[in-house]
Scaffold this motif. Structure first.
Motif, PDB file in Angstrom:
ATOM      1  N   UNK A   1       0.956  -1.274   0.252  1.00  0.00           N
ATOM      2  CA  UNK A   1       0.302   0.129   0.169  1.00  0.00           C
ATOM      3  C   UNK A   1       0.566   1.193  -0.009  1.00  0.00           C
ATOM      4  N   UNK A   2       1.717   1.409   0.880  1.00  0.00           N
ATOM      5  CA  UNK A   2       2.730   2.126   0.689  1.00  0.00           C
ATOM      6  C   UNK A   2       2.962   2.968  -0.655  1.00  0.00           C
ATOM      7  N   UNK A   3       4.220   1.441  -1.178  1.00  0.00           N
ATOM      8  CA  UNK A   3       4.050   2.105  -2.827  1.00  0.00           C
ATOM      9  C   UNK A   3       3.246   2.719  -3.593  1.00  0.00           C
ATOM     10  N   UNK A   4       2.157   1.767  -3.663  1.00  0.00           N
ATOM     11  CA  UNK A   4       1.064   2.181  -4.563  1.00  0.00           C
ATOM     12  C   UNK A   4       0.640   3.777  -3.693  1.00  0.00           C
ATOM     13  N   UNK A   5       0.953   4.308  -3.232  1.00  0.00           N
ATOM     14  CA  UNK A   5       0.546   5.724  -1.931  1.00  0.00           C
ATOM     15  C   UNK A   5       1.483   6.558  -3.096  1.00  0.00           C
ATOM     16  N   UNK A   6       3.085   5.955  -2.937  1.00  0.00           N
ATOM     17  CA  UNK A   6       3.516   7.070  -3.346  1.00  0.00           C
ATOM     18  C   UNK A   6       4.325   6.717  -4.601  1.00  0.00           C
ATOM     19  N   UNK A   7       3.623   6.020  -5.686  1.00  0.00           N
ATOM     20  CA  UNK A   7       4.104   6.349  -6.838  1.00  0.00           C
ATOM     21  C   UNK A   7       1.892   7.037  -8.132  1.00  0.00           C
ATOM     22  N   UNK A   8       1.211   6.772  -6.905  1.00  0.00           N
ATOM     23  CA  UNK A   8       0.296   8.139  -7.062  1.00  0.00           C
ATOM     24  C   UNK A   8       0.473   9.238  -6.559  1.00  0.00           C
ATOM     25  N   UNK A   9       1.410   9.066  -6.435  1.00  0.00           N
ATOM     26  CA  UNK A   9       1.737  10.650  -5.723  1.00  0.00           C
ATOM     27  C   UNK A   9       3.080  10.635  -7.400  1.00  0.00           C
ATOM     28  N   UNK A  10       3.735   9.899  -7.866  1.00  0.00           N
ATOM     29  CA  UNK A  10       4.479  10.636  -8.406  1.00  0.00           C
ATOM     30  C   UNK A  10       3.230  10.795  -9.714  1.00  0.00           C
ATOM     31  N   UNK A  11       2.621  10.088  -9.300  1.00  0.00           N
ATOM     32  CA  UNK A  11       1.743   9.946 -10.828  1.00  0.00           C
ATOM     33  C   UNK A  11       0.937  11.828 -11.130  1.00  0.00           C
ATOM     34  N   UNK A  12       0.945  11.825  -9.817  1.00  0.00           N
ATOM     35  CA  UNK A  12       0.161  12.763  -9.789  1.00  0.00           C
ATOM     36  C   UNK A  12       1.177  14.179  -9.884  1.00  0.00           C
ATOM     37  N   UNK A  13       2.407  13.967  -9.622  1.00  0.00           N
ATOM     38  CA  UNK A  13       3.350  15.270 -10.141  1.00  0.00           C
ATOM     39  C   UNK A  13       3.953  15.546 -11.134  1.00  0.00           C
ATOM     40  N   UNK A  14       4.277  13.671 -12.115  1.00  0.00           N
ATOM     41  CA  UNK A  14       4.350  14.251 -13.676  1.00  0.00           C
ATOM     42  C   UNK A  14       2.693  14.863 -13.878  1.00  0.00           C
ATOM     43  N   UNK A  15       1.731  14.681 -13.810  1.00  0.00           N
ATOM     44  CA  UNK A  15       0.724  15.677 -14.531  1.00  0.00           C
ATOM     45  C   UNK A  15       0.679  16.788 -13.910  1.00  0.00           C
ATOM     46  N   UNK A  16       1.297  17.506 -12.858  1.00  0.00           N
ATOM     47  CA  UNK A  16       1.141  18.651 -12.628  1.00  0.00           C
ATOM     48  C   UNK A  16       2.237  19.450 -13.511  1.00  0.00           C
ATOM     49  N   UNK A  17       3.760  18.813 -13.241  1.00  0.00           N
ATOM     50  CA  UNK A  17       5.064  19.281 -14.292  1.00  0.00           C
ATOM     51  C   UNK A  17       4.604  19.616 -16.046  1.00  0.00           C
ATOM     52  N   UNK A  18       3.324  18.637 -16.345  1.00  0.00           N
ATOM     53  CA  UNK A  18       3.148  18.596 -17.836  1.00  0.00           C
ATOM     54  C   UNK A  18       2.364  19.204 -17.769  1.00  0.00           C
TER      55      UNK A  18
END
Length: 172
Positions: A90-107
């Motif tokens: 679950x911790x990795x899934x949360x980190x990966x979701x946060x990475x996804x959101x960071x990517x979307x914000x950058x783009x």
């Protein structure tokens, strides 16, 4: 690195990118990560190319040795291993979701074509699909932002800390 500090590509960078890719690079916004020698490693690409087509892969891994290292991992079925880790933690899934959101914000700082709304790269946020995209994001964003990209870089044979550029005139 955040998009606010994204350095533009110079003419020399564009020449190296052309050599790395074997074609003229498209939609280049800037250089998001560099090799130890200074050559481009990750290019930031416009979310909409000049021909009008949407392009979700904002952080595009270009360095030949880095892309080869990610290809070796993919051929070795490391994506399955990472996917299994993602399913179990679950911790990795949360980190990966946060990475996804960071990517979307950058783009999003460079546009948000509706055709790619909510789509990042590499299978984020629910699966591991492309280590090239995930490693590119990890290199651009820095350690600790994309946990799967970080793992891929740790497992690969390429390192951003030592130059492995091979072509004359491209740093190696």
């Amino acid at each position: 690195m955040t998009t606010a500090t994204l350095p533009p590509a110079s003419d020399a960078d564009l020449a190296v990118l052309k050599s790395q890719l074997g074609r003229v690079p498209r939609g280049v916004i800037g250089i998001a990560a560099r090799c130890a020698c200074g050559n481009p490693t990750v290019v930031a690409t416009s979310p909409r190319l000049d021909d009008g087509s949407p392009f979700p892969t904002f952080y595009y891994l270009t360095h030949p040795a880095a892309t080869a290292a990610m290809s070796v991992l993919e051929a070795g079925h490391v994506m399955k291993e990472f996917s299994d880790e993602l399913a179990e933690s679950e911790d990795l899934r949360q980190q990966y979701e946060a990475a996804h959101q960071a990517y979307l914000r950058d783009r999003a700082a460079y546009g948000e074509p509706e055709e790619i709304a909510g789509i990042s790269a590499g299978g984020m946020p629910t699966r591991v699909k492309c280590l090239h995209a995930l490693a590119g994001h990890a290199l651009a964003a820095g350690p600790g932002v994309n946990p799967i990209g970080d793992r891929a870089l740790e497992r690969g044979t390429w390192s951003p800390e030592r130059c492995q550029c091979e072509s004359p005139g491209t740093g190696g």
